[in-house]
Motif scaffolding. Structure first.
Motif, PDB file in Angstrom:
ATOM      1  N   VAL A 141       0.843  -1.196   0.000  1.00  0.00           N
ATOM      2  CA  VAL A 141       0.000   0.000   0.000  1.00  0.00           C
ATOM      3  C   VAL A 141       0.878   1.246   0.000  1.00  0.00           C
ATOM      4  N   GLU A 142       0.620   2.122  -0.960  1.00  0.00           N
ATOM      5  CA  GLU A 142       1.308   3.415  -1.020  1.00  0.00           C
ATOM      6  C   GLU A 142       0.509   4.499  -0.305  1.00  0.00           C
ATOM      7  N   ALA A 143      -0.818   4.423  -0.412  1.00  0.00           N
ATOM      8  CA  ALA A 143      -1.664   5.444   0.214  1.00  0.00           C
ATOM      9  C   ALA A 143      -3.110   4.973   0.261  1.00  0.00           C
ATOM     10  N   GLU A 144      -3.842   5.407   1.288  1.00  0.00           N
ATOM     11  CA  GLU A 144      -5.284   5.225   1.320  1.00  0.00           C
ATOM     12  C   GLU A 144      -5.925   6.400   0.594  1.00  0.00           C
ATOM     13  N   GLN A 145      -6.935   6.114  -0.231  1.00  0.00           N
ATOM     14  CA  GLN A 145      -7.558   7.145  -1.061  1.00  0.00           C
ATOM     15  C   GLN A 145      -9.071   7.173  -0.823  1.00  0.00           C
ATOM     16  N   HIS A 146      -9.666   8.322  -1.123  1.00  0.00           N
ATOM     17  CA  HIS A 146     -11.112   8.475  -0.936  1.00  0.00           C
ATOM     18  C   HIS A 146     -11.721   9.169  -2.162  1.00  0.00           C
ATOM     19  N   PRO A 147     -11.735   8.460  -3.293  1.00  0.00           N
ATOM     20  CA  PRO A 147     -12.304   9.059  -4.506  1.00  0.00           C
ATOM     21  C   PRO A 147     -13.813   9.235  -4.370  1.00  0.00           C
ATOM     22  N   VAL A 148     -14.328  10.205  -5.103  1.00  0.00           N
ATOM     23  CA  VAL A 148     -15.771  10.464  -5.112  1.00  0.00           C
ATOM     24  C   VAL A 148     -16.326  10.026  -6.461  1.00  0.00           C
ATOM     25  N   THR A 149     -17.297   9.117  -6.441  1.00  0.00           N
ATOM     26  CA  THR A 149     -17.934   8.589  -7.645  1.00  0.00           C
ATOM     27  C   THR A 149     -19.431   8.812  -7.547  1.00  0.00           C
ATOM     28  N   ALA A 150     -19.998   9.455  -8.564  1.00  0.00           N
ATOM     29  CA  ALA A 150     -21.440   9.748  -8.576  1.00  0.00           C
ATOM     30  C   ALA A 150     -21.863  10.451  -7.291  1.00  0.00           C
ATOM     31  N   GLY A 151     -20.999  11.322  -6.798  1.00  0.00           N
ATOM     32  CA  GLY A 151     -21.309  12.092  -5.599  1.00  0.00           C
ATOM     33  C   GLY A 151     -21.127  11.353  -4.294  1.00  0.00           C
ATOM     34  N   VAL A 152     -20.605  10.128  -4.339  1.00  0.00           N
ATOM     35  CA  VAL A 152     -20.444   9.305  -3.138  1.00  0.00           C
ATOM     36  C   VAL A 152     -18.959   9.012  -2.908  1.00  0.00           C
ATOM     37  N   GLN A 153     -18.506   9.208  -1.682  1.00  0.00           N
ATOM     38  CA  GLN A 153     -17.101   8.939  -1.365  1.00  0.00           C
ATOM     39  C   GLN A 153     -16.877   7.455  -1.113  1.00  0.00           C
ATOM     40  N   LEU A 154     -15.856   6.919  -1.771  1.00  0.00           N
ATOM     41  CA  LEU A 154     -15.457   5.526  -1.590  1.00  0.00           C
ATOM     42  C   LEU A 154     -14.093   5.474  -0.892  1.00  0.00           C
ATOM     43  N   THR A 155     -13.644   4.286  -0.603  1.00  0.00           N
ATOM     44  CA  THR A 155     -12.295   4.093  -0.062  1.00  0.00           C
ATOM     45  C   THR A 155     -11.576   3.041  -0.891  1.00  0.00           C
ATOM     46  N   ASN A 156     -10.360   3.364  -1.327  1.00  0.00           N
ATOM     47  CA  ASN A 156      -9.519   2.356  -1.956  1.00  0.00           C
ATOM     48  C   ASN A 156      -8.057   2.646  -1.620  1.00  0.00           C
ATOM     49  N   PHE A 157      -7.158   1.860  -2.193  1.00  0.00           N
ATOM     50  CA  PHE A 157      -5.754   1.968  -1.827  1.00  0.00           C
ATOM     51  C   PHE A 157      -4.881   1.981  -3.079  1.00  0.00           C
ATOM     52  N   LYS A 158      -3.976   2.960  -3.131  1.00  0.00           N
ATOM     53  CA  LYS A 158      -2.977   2.953  -4.197  1.00  0.00           C
ATOM     54  C   LYS A 158      -1.927   1.920  -3.811  1.00  0.00           C
ATOM     55  N   MET A 159      -1.744   0.912  -4.682  1.00  0.00           N
ATOM     56  CA  MET A 159      -0.808  -0.171  -4.379  1.00  0.00           C
ATOM     57  C   MET A 159       0.195  -0.331  -5.508  1.00  0.00           C
ATOM     58  N   LYS A 160       1.349  -0.879  -5.151  1.00  0.00           N
ATOM     59  CA  LYS A 160       2.444  -0.987  -6.120  1.00  0.00           C
ATOM     60  C   LYS A 160       3.212  -2.277  -5.886  1.00  0.00           C
ATOM     61  N   LYS A 161       3.720  -2.836  -6.988  1.00  0.00           N
ATOM     62  CA  LYS A 161       4.630  -3.975  -6.905  1.00  0.00           C
ATOM     63  C   LYS A 161       5.819  -3.722  -7.817  1.00  0.00           C
ATOM     64  N   LYS A 162       7.003  -3.740  -7.248  1.00  0.00           N
ATOM     65  CA  LYS A 162       8.225  -3.613  -8.031  1.00  0.00           C
ATOM     66  C   LYS A 162       8.511  -4.929  -8.744  1.00  0.00           C
ATOM     67  N   LEU A 163       8.823  -4.832 -10.017  1.00  0.00           N
ATOM     68  CA  LEU A 163       9.099  -6.028 -10.817  1.00  0.00           C
ATOM     69  C   LEU A 163      10.604  -6.224 -10.917  1.00  0.00           C
ATOM     70  N   VAL A 164      11.173  -6.743  -9.856  1.00  0.00           N
ATOM     71  CA  VAL A 164      12.608  -7.023  -9.881  1.00  0.00           C
ATOM     72  C   VAL A 164      12.833  -8.303 -10.671  1.00  0.00           C
ATOM     73  N   SER A 165      13.973  -8.356 -11.331  1.00  0.00           N
ATOM     74  CA  SER A 165      14.277  -9.547 -12.104  1.00  0.00           C
ATOM     75  C   SER A 165      14.626 -10.692 -11.163  1.00  0.00           C
ATOM     76  N   GLY A 166      14.464 -11.884 -11.613  1.00  0.00           N
ATOM     77  CA  GLY A 166      14.811 -13.024 -10.785  1.00  0.00           C
ATOM     78  C   GLY A 166      14.104 -14.284 -11.250  1.00  0.00           C
ATOM     79  N   GLU A 167      14.782 -15.059 -12.053  1.00  0.00           N
ATOM     80  CA  GLU A 167      14.211 -16.306 -12.539  1.00  0.00           C
ATOM     81  C   GLU A 167      14.182 -17.337 -11.414  1.00  0.00           C
ATOM     82  N   VAL A 168      13.156 -18.180 -11.420  1.00  0.00           N
ATOM     83  CA  VAL A 168      13.022 -19.260 -10.445  1.00  0.00           C
ATOM     84  C   VAL A 168      13.234 -20.590 -11.162  1.00  0.00           C
ATOM     85  N   SER A 169      14.085 -21.418 -10.586  1.00  0.00           N
ATOM     86  CA  SER A 169      14.365 -22.728 -11.172  1.00  0.00           C
ATOM     87  C   SER A 169      14.103 -23.821 -10.140  1.00  0.00           C
TER      88      SER A 169
END
Length: 256
Positions: A141-169
């Motif tokens: 989670v990067e941040a909690e967010q409260h966007p407004v849709t159709a005049g109603v406030q929601l809650t969601n989360f900005k999330m991120k995943k770093k794509l580091v290299s690394g093969e699995v064998s």
């Protein structure tokens, strides 16, 4: 005897025009049924807005987002997408297909595609409902967010995943104790090979007989941990997984 029909395989394919109605229905069901546990009726109505959803506009948006559809026994079970910047706009599974590996296969596919495009990260604005799944998939989670849709406030989360290299064998042996077990391996092996080699992120997958007729050498190479984990999850519930569950494995894994 159980058959593959009892344990349908999740398949991922690009979104097409014929998928518009099914994916819209999955979205509406996921929001109004699955997400209803975490959002109020007013928030669900503002989010879903079924009365304003127009099929041609939905189709155009799905095409623009580079969508993918997950199916089980040919029936649409979920969908997702990823754009050229690595942003995942939607990840929804039909309520009746929850907890059957659909979301895991979708996120593995999306991540594999992002890596093929040499993207360095995946991002998403994630609902309260979906947050635990994204966290299990390596997002933070990067941040909690409260966007407004159709005049109603929601809650969601900005999330991120770093794509580091690394093969699995994975390397090791599949060891049978009896001729019956060896026969089970021979019976199910070709389909297991074909399904695994078709998985997103699978670089190579080989199961070969050794000089011992009761032993096979196994060599697996996946582009990254997410693809390997998605493979493991699919195999656990597959026909191969059930048929060979009692056969000894002596494996070592490098890269996890």
């Amino acid at each position: 005897m159980n058959t593959s029909a009892d344990r349908p395989v999740v398949a991922i394919r690009p979104y097409g025009h014929a998928d518009a109605a099914d994916t819209l229905a999955i979205f509406l069901a996921a929001v109004t049924e699955t997400a209803a546990a975490d959002y109020s009726p007013e928030q669900i109505q503002a989010w879903a807005r079924p009365e304003v959803r127009e099929l041609s506009a939905w189709h155009a948006a799905m095409q623009a987002r580079n969508g993918y559809v997950a199916t089980m026994d040919g029936a649409p079970a979920g969908f997702s997408d990823v754009d050229s910047e690595g942003y995942i706009d939607m990840m929804f599974v039909a309520p009746r297909y929850l907890r059957r590996g659909v979301a895991r296969q979708l996120i593995g596919h999306v991540e594999a595609r992002a890596r093929q495009e040499q993207l360095t990260e995946l991002t998403a604005d994630v609902s309260i409902t979906a947050r635990p799944f994204f966290e299990r998939s390596g997002f933070t989670v990067e941040a909690e967010q409260h966007p407004v849709t159709a005049g109603v406030q929601l809650t969601n989360f900005k999330m991120k995943k770093k794509l580091v290299s690394g093969e699995v064998s994975l390397s090791g042996q599949l060891i049978c104790l009896t001729q019956d077990q060896a026969g089970t391996v021979r019976e199910h092996l070709q389909l297991h090979l074909a399904l695994t080699r078709a998985e997103p992120g699978c670089r190579s997958f080989n199961v070969t007989r050794t000089s011992n007729p009761l032993m096979w050498q196994v060599e697996e190479h996946f582009e990254h941990a997410s693809a390997f984990e998605a493979h493991q999850e699919r195999v656990a519930s597959s026909e191969w997984g059930h048929a060979t569950a009692g056969i000894e494995r002596r494996y070592s894994v490098i890269g996890l």
